[in-house]
Structure formats: C-alpha cells, structure tokens
Design a protein around this motif. Sequence first.
Motif: not given
Length: 397
Positions: A251-254, A263-284
């Motif tokens: 609601n507020q978009g602080n 985004t969770v990506t699994t590979s042979a030696d690790k799992t990577t998590v990428k966190f991306v915050y954005s607003n309602t227009s898609g701006t990161v």
Amino acid sequence: MGMRATLLGRHKGKLLIVLAVLAIALLFSAWPATAAPDATYYIGFTSDVHNNTSNLQSWRNSLKSTAATTGTDTLHHMVFGGDYEGWTTAATCRTTVTNTFTDTSADDVFLVRGNHDGDSASKATGLVYGGSGEPYAIYALDNTSSNWSNGDFKEADIAAVDTTLAGLPSDIPVFIVAHHPVHTYGGRYSTRAAEFATMVNKYPNAIVLWGHNHTVTDPWYGQVKFAGAALTGITDPDKINFTYANLGAMNQGNNGANGMLATVTTSADKTTVKFVYSNTSGTVATGSPYILEIPKSNPPTGQVELDGQVYSQEFSSASSTFTTANFSTGSGPDPLTLVGISWVGGADPKTISSVVFTPTSGSAVTLTEVKTQAVKKQSGSGGSAPAGGVAIYRWPR
C-alpha cells in the motif's frame, strides 16, 4: 587374439556380449556423471496491502513487463505477510496473482496473518512448502498478539520452527514469513524476539522476512541484512547468523519497495538467492539486488573414484556370443558402469548387436551405446591390417 575386461559397477552378475567378432576386449570403468543443469525458481513477496489491490495488480503487471531484466513471467509461489484488512481482500489478493500468472495456482499463494486480520482458517501456517528434495522451503508464522501493534514470538512457535528447520536440508533456503519484525523500531517490538533470533542463529540457511512497520517509516524497508548484522533492540545475540529481509509494503511502498521478487537458482555447488525490491512501475529500489549464496553440503568433486573389482578376460575363438564369468562390483552411490569393447580380425567391420548385464538378483539390463568406431581391412605399400573397431556402452542410461 585375446580379450581383457576390467569391471566397475555395483551389482554382481554376468555380462553377455552378442556380436560377430574374432576378438574382444572389455573395459568396465567409472565415468563422471553429468551435473544437473541449473534450475531457477521465482517467489514473490509483499505485505500490508491494506485493501489496495490496485497497487498489487500494478506491481504484478510490472513483474511481467520487466521479465527480461528484473522481473519474471513465471511465478512459482507468492507469499503475503498479512494486513489485508479482511480475509475477503486476502482472497482477492490470491485471485489477482493467479489471474496475472496463469501458471500459478491458488495453492501456490500463501496468506500469512497480520495484526489487521482476524484469525481465520484461510491463513497459512507452518511449513507450507518444501521438504527433502525441494529446492527451497517456505514457513508461515503467525506472530500477531493481543497487543495489536506489537508482535509475539510464542514459545510453542519458536519450538515448532526449530523442529522444522532441524528437519530440513541445511543447504536449501528456508523462507520464514511473519508479519511483525524481530528488531524494534518506532516504539514497536515483539515479545521473545531475542529468543527467536537465538534459535534461528543455528540455521544459516534461514531467511526471516517481516512487514508491519511501514507507518513508522522504518528505514530498513527494501533492505536485506545478512549474517553478521546487528538488529536494533536485540543485544543478545548481538549479531545474526541468518538472513533478515523486508517484505515490502504494497500500500505505502516505503523506500520504493512495494514488493520483492526472490530468484532462487540451484547449481551443482550452491544455491543463489537474488532479492530485488521494486515499486508498482517496476523501478528497482536503491540497493537491489541483494545476493545470498548457500553452499551445497556435498558438492560434486569432479573426480571419478574406482569402486569394485577390476576384472579382465580374453576370448580368442570366433564366436557370435561372449559371456563373462561372475564378478563382484562396487557398492558406492551414484555409480556409472562403462563397457569398453575392442576387436580386430577379418576383412569387414563387425556389428555389436547388444551388451547385456544380468545381476545375480534382478532382471537383465541392456546397456546403452555411447560410441562405436569401426574400420575395414586396410591395405597399402607397407602391408595390410585387418578390420577392427572399438565401442563403449554404459549403464545406467
């Protein structure tokens, strides 16, 4: 002419080679297994919709429109951190997601309770996704309290989360979603927050997500805190050993964070998590992306280890079928058995009809051809050479 066989596998039995040759050599050996390709999963998070489902729709649309860069056109799960202001609105939130992402089912959307929501059978609670063999897990925690603006990590819930984390693989991300934060800000706090943090510190793969503090302009909105960070209001433990991430405020978009895509990506030696915050227009939002890497407990070494009996045998007589004697093979995990065959003699290349392995206990298995190379009889000024060839077969397929 002679035949030699060297064997490696995990069963005891006989090997049958059906072919028309004058001589054969068998080679059983280990072969490095091909690593599974990387796999990617997308999980949406937000909190505090407060009846503003139009913002939710805009944010969902922006994820799809930026799929080539920071968004996605596929959503495996969506988790809400509470404060819909009624379970009717919560149901609308779920429908908004499934209408935007048609591959996402209603069962893939989890609705955690907030302090503006009454108790309901519709709320998500406990381990809602994940377990052995899954790439990640999601745990829904109701930490609301009768004090309304403050949270409560109840002793029974702390024990339940502890038991769940202990039973999950330590090398997959576990998202623990609660409405009230662990840290304190703006006069808001959660009872037994330090006890909860102490427990979660045993699990570096845990990711605790929170909301609620949007009206007190908490500066940690749109941010991820990693192991080694201190949480305000928590002195023991003085640092966390897990990941602590904000859910966003729909609601507020602080701080430009209406929601967050993990985004969770699994590979042979690790799992990577990428966190991306954005607003309602898609701006990161500023600071994104945040990256977490969780190493695998037993990553592949890339080495091949010999396991089992080395066995060789020669055949010198002309025959269309050759059968080895019994031999014992290895017992290690993830075996791959190779059969190498070579032959020489005659004028024309020979054809292998099949290579069959029959375990002492079990049905016969036809091995899969990997490669065959055969040549005709060669003649020249220096003399002549008979026809011959080599082949490789494998098991399992």
